[in-house]
Design an enzyme around this catalytic site. Structure first.
Site, PDB file in Angstrom:
ATOM      1  N   ASN A  89      -9.215 -10.924   3.475  1.00 20.45           N
ATOM      2  CA  ASN A  89     -10.244  -9.896   3.404  1.00 20.45           C
ATOM      3  C   ASN A  89      -9.676  -8.508   3.099  1.00 20.45           C
ATOM      4  OD1 ASN A  89     -12.007 -11.972   4.152  1.00 20.45           O
ATOM      5  ND2 ASN A  89     -11.501 -11.636   6.305  1.00 20.45           N
ATOM      6  N   HIS A 120      -1.338   9.381 -11.811  1.00 21.95           N
ATOM      7  CA  HIS A 120      -1.170  10.799 -12.125  1.00 21.95           C
ATOM      8  C   HIS A 120       0.290  11.028 -12.497  1.00 21.95           C
ATOM      9  CE1 HIS A 120      -5.068  11.915 -10.393  1.00 21.95           C
ATOM     10  NE2 HIS A 120      -4.784  11.066  -9.421  1.00 21.95           N
ATOM     11  N   THR A 170       8.742  -1.342  -3.797  1.00 25.55           N
ATOM     12  CA  THR A 170       8.886  -0.427  -4.928  1.00 25.55           C
ATOM     13  C   THR A 170       9.853  -0.956  -5.984  1.00 25.55           C
ATOM     14  OG1 THR A 170      10.666   0.763  -3.801  1.00 25.55           O
ATOM     15  CG2 THR A 170       8.407   1.588  -3.492  1.00 25.55           C
ATOM     16  N   ARG A 185      13.264  -3.894   1.534  1.00 25.86           N
ATOM     17  CA  ARG A 185      14.587  -4.428   1.251  1.00 25.86           C
ATOM     18  C   ARG A 185      14.503  -5.916   1.547  1.00 25.86           C
ATOM     19  NH1 ARG A 185      14.127  -1.513   5.640  1.00 25.86           N
ATOM     20  NH2 ARG A 185      14.916  -2.212   7.627  1.00 25.86           N
TER      21      ARG A 185
END
Length: 193
Positions: A89, A120, A170, A185
């Site tokens: 959900n 952006h 990332t 990590r």
């Protein structure tokens, strides 16, 4: 749950699903996912479901109060989800770049967020006028993504990997590893049983 409670529960959820379908504006939704929780499909791009894809889960938090959000923002944006994927959900997928691709039999926990763009320019003088950086997000097959995980642009996750709750991913990781932390990590190999 009593019989009457089950009927009211079912009716309430069907009304919510219809409400979010009405509020969706993406005209390029391909495939027929199994929708258990309301889903809002937004954008000018393509949202593609290949095979059996399950959206929402009961019993699990936010089933009656949340919704799944999928946005393929620009005409060239794509979100593609393969057969056997389960999304819990309140998952959020937003593509404004080269796309988000989720491999077969992967599972996403509650409140996961996958994005393929910064949306952006990050330079202070160009935030409202500059170009955002983008990067394809690729989730391999049979990947388990815990609750509240954030996966950012340009990330590729290898097959069979596990991403722990609250990780902020990332960078890319190979297959068969456990990924955790903020920033994420990992590299702990999964031991065969």
């Amino acid at each position: 749950m009593t019989r009457i409670q089950r009927r009211v529960f079912s009716l309430y959820q069907r009304i919510r699903i219809a409400q979010f379908r009405f509020l969706s504006d993406c005209e390029r939704v391909e495939g027929k996912p199994i929708i258990r929780q309301p889903v809002q499909f937004i954008g000018q791009g393509t949202i593609r479901f290949n095979g059996t894809v399950n959206l929402g889960f009961f019993p699990s938090p936010y089933f009656l109060s949340g919704y799944i959000y999928m946005e393929a923002r620009s005409p060239s944006s794509i979100i593609q989800i393969e057969d056997g994927v389960w999304m819990n959900n309140s998952v959020c997928l937003v593509s404004d770049g080269p796309g988000i691709f989720i491999g077969k039999k992967s599972m996403l926990g509650t409140h996961c967020e996958l994005i393929d763009s910064d949306f952006h320019d990050l330079h202070p003088d160009r935030r409202s006028s500059g170009a955002a950086k983008t990067g394809k997000v690729e989730i391999g097959e049979n990947v388990l993504i815990g609750s509240n995980v954030k996966i950012l642009k340009g990330v590729k996750i290898g097959n069979n990997s596990i991403i722990a709750n609250w990780a902020v991913v990332t960078r890319s990781f190979p297959e068969d590893v456990v990924i955790f932390g903020n920033p994420a990590r990992g590299g702990l190999g999964l031991a065969p049983e």
